[in-house]
Design a protein around this motif. Structure first.
Motif, short mmCIF file in Angstrom:
data_model
loop_
_atom_site.label_atom_id
_atom_site.label_comp_id
_atom_site.label_asym_id
_atom_site.label_seq_id
_atom_site.Cartn_x
_atom_site.Cartn_y
_atom_site.Cartn_z
N ARG A 14 0.84 -1.20 0.00
CA ARG A 14 0.00 0.00 0.00
C ARG A 14 0.88 1.25 0.00
O ARG A 14 0.64 2.19 -0.75
N GLU A 15 1.90 1.26 0.84
CA GLU A 15 2.82 2.40 0.91
C GLU A 15 3.58 2.56 -0.40
O GLU A 15 3.79 3.68 -0.87
N ARG A 16 4.03 1.44 -0.98
CA ARG A 16 4.72 1.50 -2.28
C ARG A 16 3.80 2.06 -3.36
O ARG A 16 4.23 2.85 -4.19
N LEU A 17 2.54 1.63 -3.34
CA LEU A 17 1.58 2.15 -4.33
C LEU A 17 1.35 3.64 -4.14
O LEU A 17 1.28 4.40 -5.11
N LEU A 35 -3.73 3.27 -13.77
CA LEU A 35 -3.44 2.40 -12.64
C LEU A 35 -2.29 1.45 -12.99
O LEU A 35 -1.48 1.12 -12.13
N ALA A 36 -2.21 1.05 -14.24
CA ALA A 36 -1.11 0.18 -14.68
C ALA A 36 0.23 0.89 -14.54
O ALA A 36 1.23 0.27 -14.16
N ASP A 43 6.03 -1.84 -8.66
CA ASP A 43 6.40 -3.25 -8.81
C ASP A 43 5.36 -4.15 -8.13
O ASP A 43 5.69 -5.05 -7.36
N VAL A 44 4.09 -3.85 -8.43
CA VAL A 44 2.96 -4.60 -7.90
C VAL A 44 2.10 -5.03 -9.09
O VAL A 44 1.86 -4.22 -9.99
N VAL A 46 -0.88 -5.34 -11.48
CA VAL A 46 -1.96 -4.37 -11.63
C VAL A 46 -3.24 -4.84 -10.96
O VAL A 46 -3.99 -4.03 -10.40
N GLY A 47 -3.49 -6.13 -10.97
CA GLY A 47 -4.69 -6.65 -10.32
C GLY A 47 -4.70 -6.42 -8.82
O GLY A 47 -5.77 -6.30 -8.20
N ASN A 48 -3.52 -6.34 -8.22
CA ASN A 48 -3.43 -6.11 -6.77
C ASN A 48 -3.77 -4.68 -6.39
O ASN A 48 -4.10 -4.41 -5.24
N VAL A 49 -3.67 -3.76 -7.33
CA VAL A 49 -3.97 -2.35 -7.02
C VAL A 49 -5.37 -2.22 -6.47
O VAL A 49 -5.62 -1.52 -5.49
N TYR A 50 -6.31 -2.95 -7.06
CA TYR A 50 -7.71 -2.84 -6.65
C TYR A 50 -7.96 -3.39 -5.26
O TYR A 50 -8.94 -3.05 -4.63
N TYR A 51 -7.07 -4.23 -4.78
CA TYR A 51 -7.19 -4.73 -3.41
C TYR A 51 -6.98 -3.59 -2.41
O TYR A 51 -7.62 -3.54 -1.37
N TYR A 52 -6.08 -2.66 -2.75
CA TYR A 52 -5.74 -1.57 -1.85
C TYR A 52 -6.49 -0.28 -2.16
O TYR A 52 -6.78 0.51 -1.26
#
Length: 192
Positions: A14-17, A35-36, A43-44, A46-52
C-alpha cells in the motif's frame, strides 16, 4: 488471528503504491496516469492495485497523503535547526536542490494542486490542505523572527517558490530556480 508478516507485506505494498502514485502523478499528471503505470512503478501486479485502492481517486488521495507525510518529514528536519532564518533558508535550499526535477515536471504538490483545482471532487481541498500546512509552518518561522506581517510574508515566500517552479518547468531552465533561491535568501536576511 492476523499474521503480522502479511500485515507488514500488505502495508508495504500500500505504501509503495502511494509513493509510486505520487511519483507517477508528478511525472505524467492525473489525467495521463493509469493504474497500470502506478502498479508498474510500485512493482505490484496491476490486479493487486484494486485490493488496496478501489478507484483512481483513492490513489490520488494516497499520493496527496504521501506529499503531506513528506512535508511533515521535511518540517521535522528543519525544526531541528537553531533558528527561523536558518530553517527558512534550509527550506529554500531543499527546493533549489530539486531544480532539475522541477525543470522536468514542476513542483510535485503545486502541479498536482493546479491540476486538481479544475475538479470538484474534494481532491482539490485535500491538496490545498498540504499547501496550507506549508504556509502555516513558514508563517510560524516569520513570527519567530518577530514579524507582525508573518502571514503575508509566508504567502509571499510560498508564492515565489510556486511561481519560480512554474517558470523553471515551463522554460526547462533549472538555473532560474537557483537564481530565485539566492534572491529569496537575501530577502529573508533583509527582514529584521
Amino acid at each position: 488471528m492476523t499474521d503480522s508478516r502479511n500485515t507488514r507485506r500488505s502495508s508495504g505494498k500500500r505504501e509503495r503504491l502511494a509513493a509510486a502514485a505520487a511519483q507517477v502523478l508528478h511525472e505524467k499528471g492525473v489525467e495521463q496516469t493509469t493504474l497500470a503505470d502506478i502498479a508498474r512503478a510500485a512493482d505490484v501486479p496491476v490486479g493487486n492495485v484494486y485490493y488496496y485502492f478501489k478507484t483512481k481517486n483513492e490513489l490520488v488521495e494516497a499520493a496527496i497523503s504521501a506529499h503531506a507525510q513528506g512535508l511533515r518529514a521535511v518540517i521535522d528536519t528543519l525544526d531541528a535547526l537553531p533558528g527561523p532564518r536558518e530553517r527558512l533558508k534550509a527550506l529554500l535550499s531543499g527546493w533549489v536542490d530539486q531544480r532539475e526535477l522541477t525543470a522536468l515536471y514542476g513542483c510535485p504538490t503545486g502541479s498536482l494542486a493546479s491540476e486538481l483545482d479544475k475538479r470538484a471532487d474534494g481532491l482539490d481541498e485535500s491538496v490545498a490542505e498540504v499547501m496550507r500546512q506549508l504556509i502555516d509552518w513558514v508563517e510560524v518561522q516569520f513570527e519567530a523572527m518577530g514579524r507582525d506581517d508573518s502571514r503575508e510574508l509566508a504567502v509571499a515566500l510560498v508564492a515565489a517558490y510556486q511561481g519560480i517552479s512554474l517558470l523553471t518547468n515551463t522554460l526547462r531552465d533549472p538555473e532560474l530556480m537557483a537564481v530565485e533561491g539566492r534572491r529569496l535568501e537575501r530577502w529573508i536576511d533583509s527582514l529584521a
